[in-house]
Every structure is written in structure tokens, then in C-alpha cells.
Design an enzyme around this catalytic site. Sequence first.
Site, PDB file in Angstrom:
ATOM      1  N   GLY A  12       0.811  -1.214   0.000  1.00 40.22           N
ATOM      2  CA  GLY A  12       0.000   0.000   0.000  1.00 40.22           C
ATOM      3  C   GLY A  12       0.839   1.256   0.000  1.00 40.22           C
ATOM      4  CB  ALA A  13       4.440   1.648  -0.663  1.00 38.26           C
ATOM      5  CB  VAL A  62      -2.735  -6.821  -1.234  1.00 36.46           C
ATOM      6  CG1 VAL A  62      -1.459  -6.021  -1.282  1.00 36.46           C
ATOM      7  CG2 VAL A  62      -3.936  -5.957  -0.893  1.00 36.46           C
ATOM      8  CB  SER A 140      -8.643  -0.203  12.323  1.00 33.15           C
ATOM      9  OG  SER A 140      -9.616   0.810  12.536  1.00 33.15           O
ATOM     10  CE1 TYR A 154     -11.019  -1.239   7.846  1.00 32.72           C
ATOM     11  CE2 TYR A 154     -11.955  -0.118   9.741  1.00 32.72           C
ATOM     12  CZ  TYR A 154     -10.892  -0.353   8.892  1.00 32.72           C
ATOM     13  OH  TYR A 154      -9.707   0.300   9.089  1.00 32.72           O
ATOM     14  CE  LYS A 158      -7.813  -2.558   8.862  1.00 35.91           C
ATOM     15  NZ  LYS A 158      -6.468  -2.758   8.263  1.00 35.91           N
TER      16      LYS A 158
END
Length: 250
Positions: A12-13, A62, A140, A154, A158
Site C-alpha cells: 500500500g506504499a 494484494v 484499526s 470492517y 480488523k
Amino acid sequence: MTARHDVALVTGAGSGICAEVARGLAARGLRVVLLDKDAEAVHRVADGLGDRLARHPLVADVTDPHALASAVDSLAPQHRPGVLVNGVGGDTRARSVTELTEADLQEAVTHNLASVFTMTRLCVPAMVAAGWGRVVNLASVAGRTYTRFSNAAYVAAKAGVIGFTKQCAYELAPHGVTVNAVAHGVIGTERIRRAWEDKPPQWTADRVSHIPAGRFGSVAEAAGMVCHLCGEDAGYTTGTVVDVNGGLHI
């Protein structure tokens, strides 16, 4: 094949927190391997790293385990990372559980949890062979408690990242590999600001009012703790979940 202490792979760079993590690790003297599905964005970040870039960026999604396996397999021995930052994830859709479907859960798990599993599975064997490694997973605050900003799918994904982090930390500690998670609160990334820009001012003010610090976190603040956990001096810290949330969850 063993991992290199001085090489970090960041997923995720291409933007946000992980782009800042890549810059922070480069400033600490590491050579960085960037991975993102957005070729244009990740090459912009690469241009700013100069000679701290270990190799050309890896362009892969990913959510595709086969693409990730090919990307990791393409790394030469001198580019095998001793540091892995699993940074892809997120969901800015604030929806009730009554509005969610099984497809929403599958998407959340694939994006936020399965990608962490796959990258860890692919990169950790070389760290074990080297007797040293650092894995940092972006969790998160949602996975710690509940969320006013996203949704139950979500949160579940997480929370899974946190559980996966703890089990991996237990298994890998005897091999000199630490595994930690950073649970960010609301960070003022471009993605978050775009997601909220069409909301009424009172909607945003209401959510910010629940943060004791009274503001979003900065990208630099979010990346700083991640970079610390990647360092040599974090070697006795493993299985932790570090909260970076302005007091939203204490």
C-alpha cells in the site's frame, strides 16, 4: 534464502500512511521495496526515495494471492525483506449491519485480513532463516472496539488482523521475528478527507467531537509508530497492539 535486516517491504506504499512509512524507513537507512496496485502512484513515491529504493516497485493487487506470490518470488536474494509492513486496508462506508451482505464481509476480509495473511506467509520464512525479522500490521481502532466511521464487516476483518498478529508473534518469537499491530484512529489521509468532503459540516464535527484530542491524527504521527516497531530497538516488543488514536479508545 534468508532475509536482509536492511530491506523493508511496504504494501500500500503508493499513498497515505504507507507512503510515509516508506519514506520514514528510508530516512532510517533501510532500502525499501514498494508494493501497490496503483503503478502511477507507487512510482511517484519511488521517485522521491532515490537511492534508498531497493528495486523497481512491485505492482500487484494484494487481494490476488497469486500475484503476491509472483511478486515476492521475483525478489532477488539481496532484496528479501527482513521488515514487512502490511499496510493495505480500510473501509470508509459507515453502514448499519442491517444494510450489509455476505459480499461486504467477504470484501472486507479479503482486503484487510487475507492480504496480511498472504504477505506474512510469503515473507516470514526468509526471516526465520535469518533469525531476525519485523512484521508490522496496520489494524484499526475499529478492530479494538467498535466504529462510528465504518461498518461491522470492517470491524470483523480488523479484529481478525489483531488475532492473527498475536498468534504469529507467539509462533515466531523463538526465531527472532517480532509481529506487532498498530491500531490507528482517524488519520487525515487524502482518502479519508475525500470520503468526508461531501458530508455536512455537522456530521464531521460530531465525529471529531468524540476524539479526546479534538482532531484527526496526522500521517506523520500515524507512520512514526510503525517505523519504530520496524527498528532494532523494538526487538523485545512483540504481540502488541499499539493504539494511535488521540484517545478515541483508551
